[in-house]
Design a protein around this motif. Structure first.
Motif, PDB file in Angstrom:
ATOM      1  N   ALA A   1      -4.653  -3.324  -2.069  1.00  0.00           N
ATOM      2  CA  ALA A   1      -3.576  -2.789  -1.229  1.00  0.00           C
ATOM      3  C   ALA A   1      -3.912  -2.971   0.251  1.00  0.00           C
TER       4      ALA A   1
ATOM      5  N   GLN B   1      -3.522   3.503  -6.192  1.00  0.00           N
ATOM      6  CA  GLN B   1      -3.531   2.446  -5.181  1.00  0.00           C
ATOM      7  C   GLN B   1      -4.274   1.263  -5.791  1.00  0.00           C
TER       8      GLN B   1
ATOM      9  N   ALA C   1       3.427   3.064  -6.592  1.00  0.00           N
ATOM     10  CA  ALA C   1       2.439   1.996  -6.768  1.00  0.00           C
ATOM     11  C   ALA C   1       3.008   0.859  -7.612  1.00  0.00           C
TER      12      ALA C   1
ATOM     13  N   LYS D   1       0.852  -1.195   0.000  1.00  0.00           N
ATOM     14  CA  LYS D   1       0.000   0.000   0.000  1.00  0.00           C
ATOM     15  C   LYS D   1       0.888   1.246   0.000  1.00  0.00           C
ATOM     16  N   VAL D   2       0.573   2.169  -0.897  1.00  0.00           N
ATOM     17  CA  VAL D   2       1.346   3.410  -1.001  1.00  0.00           C
ATOM     18  C   VAL D   2       0.942   4.356   0.121  1.00  0.00           C
TER      19      VAL D   2
ATOM     20  N   THR E   1      -0.314  12.269  -2.133  1.00  0.00           N
ATOM     21  CA  THR E   1      -0.095  11.088  -2.971  1.00  0.00           C
ATOM     22  C   THR E   1       1.177  11.298  -3.803  1.00  0.00           C
TER      23      THR E   1
ATOM     24  N   GLU F   1       0.932  -1.181   4.277  1.00  0.00           N
ATOM     25  CA  GLU F   1       1.503   0.128   3.947  1.00  0.00           C
ATOM     26  C   GLU F   1       3.025   0.094   3.996  1.00  0.00           C
TER      27      GLU F   1
END
Length: 349
Positions: free
Chosen positions: A177, A173, A185, A62-63, A154, A180
């Protein structure tokens, strides 16, 4: 092979700065290595190439909103801080990139947010743009991380010149996802919709998840002509027992085992047993895959269209065959496929 073998002319207008309107309706180029054929489809058609018992390996990283903007003490100069990785949770130490770097020295303090409740002190220089920051925040660790999320943006790649828009938070995302830790991505996974995943599940396609936290090092330019001298940055991987069991079952049953993205491919190729099966893994990899290379786990791959001289292009060329990939990319440019992060996809069989 040499760096110059991976150069090609990419028209700037083919760099996608926005995602497709609907996730699974991006374009899909299908390459068949055995038949040396190229087909043109939509991404949702990917289901037609998979049957019950086949395996698609998803990267569930996860971004996190890694780009912050702070103000330097005294001068008030606006400084971009890009969070790379947490070094020490208790001391709140982070490796970051700063821009403009020439203004930021050891001992400087940066203030974030309208109320300046979050402060960072520069405690080390790591590279020309790299710094180690100690964050100062009067609250619990959870409250501190929430503050970073609240203030962060982001982290769209630099080639996207526009401002970050509200939809980017969701579209940059994958829908699967979970863990984190990425600052970019895993872009091949962005094309999967909930509807497509459900259809694959109903068809009996296995969807094991592994984690590779994508770092900015993946996108670092290669600056040596001799590829064997290029050093990749390390990225963190987690491959659990359930994924290992599912993937190895697919291998033993001679099913289609598909790595979704270069990140999934890099992860699984970093943990191969002597018998050519997948091992559990928790740790870091700096594996650099370029031609010639013998792949051990996946016999199929989904990937986006990559930029000239990139390590990602080198990996997919190793998988598809350099000459075939060159032909496919010439076709992609001619047919105006969209490249890079928000671009179209390729299925290599």
């Amino acid at each position: 092979m040499k760096l110059s073998h991976f150069n090609f002319k990419l028209p700037e207008e083919l760099l996608a700065d926005r995602p497709s309107d609907i996730r699974d309706e991006a374009r899909l180029m299908v390459l068949n290595r055995k038949e040396q054929t190229i087909e043109h489809k939509l991404f949702k058609d990917v289901i037609d190439y998979f049957d019950e018992g086949d395996v698609m390996i998803l990267n569930n990283t996860k971004v996190f909103p890694a780009r912050l903007y702070g103000n330097k003490e005294k001068t008030g100069a606006r400084i971009e801080v890009f969070l790379l990785r947490e070094l020490n949770e208790e001391q709140r130490l982070w490796d970051v990139l700063v821009d403009p770097a020439r203004k930021i020295r050891i001992g400087n303090k940066l203030y974030f947010g309208d109320d300046d409740t979050l402060v960072a002190e520069v405690i080390d220089n790591t590279t020309s743009r790299g710094r180690t920051l100690r964050f100062l925040y009067d609250g619990s660790y959870k409250e501190f991380r929430n503050k970073l999320t609240e203030l962060g943006e982001t982290p769209l790649p630099k080639y996207i010149k526009r401002e970050v828009e509200p939809e980017d938070e969701e579209r940059y995302q994958t829908i699967f996802a979970k863990n984190e830790g990425a600052v970019a991505a895993p872009t091949a996974g962005l094309h999967f919709s909930k509807h497509l995943l459900k259809r694959l599940e109903i068809k009996g396609v296995e969807l094991p998840e592994i984690t590779l936290h994508v770092g900015l090092g993946t996108f670092n330019p290669v600056e040596v002509e001799d590829l064997s001298k290029h050093k990749m940055d390390s990225e963190e991987i987690f491959i659990g027992p359930d994924a290992v069991e599912t993937i190895n079952k697919g291998i033993s049953n001679k099913k289609r085992v598909c790595a979704v993205g270069t990140t999934s491919m890099r992860a699984i190729e970093s943990s191969v047993s002597s018998s050519g099966t997948l091992n559990e893994f928790s740790g870091w990899t700096n594996k650099f895959i370029f031609p010639p290379y013998d792949f051990s786990i996946a016999n199929c791959m989904i990937t986006n269209f990559h930029t000239p001289k990139s390590t990602l292009l080198m990996m997919v060329s190793a998988f598809a065959g350099h000459d075939f990939m060159k032909k496919a990319y010439e076709e992609a440019v001619k047919e105006k496929y969209r490249f890079y992060t928000y671009g179209d996809a390729m299925l290599i069989l």
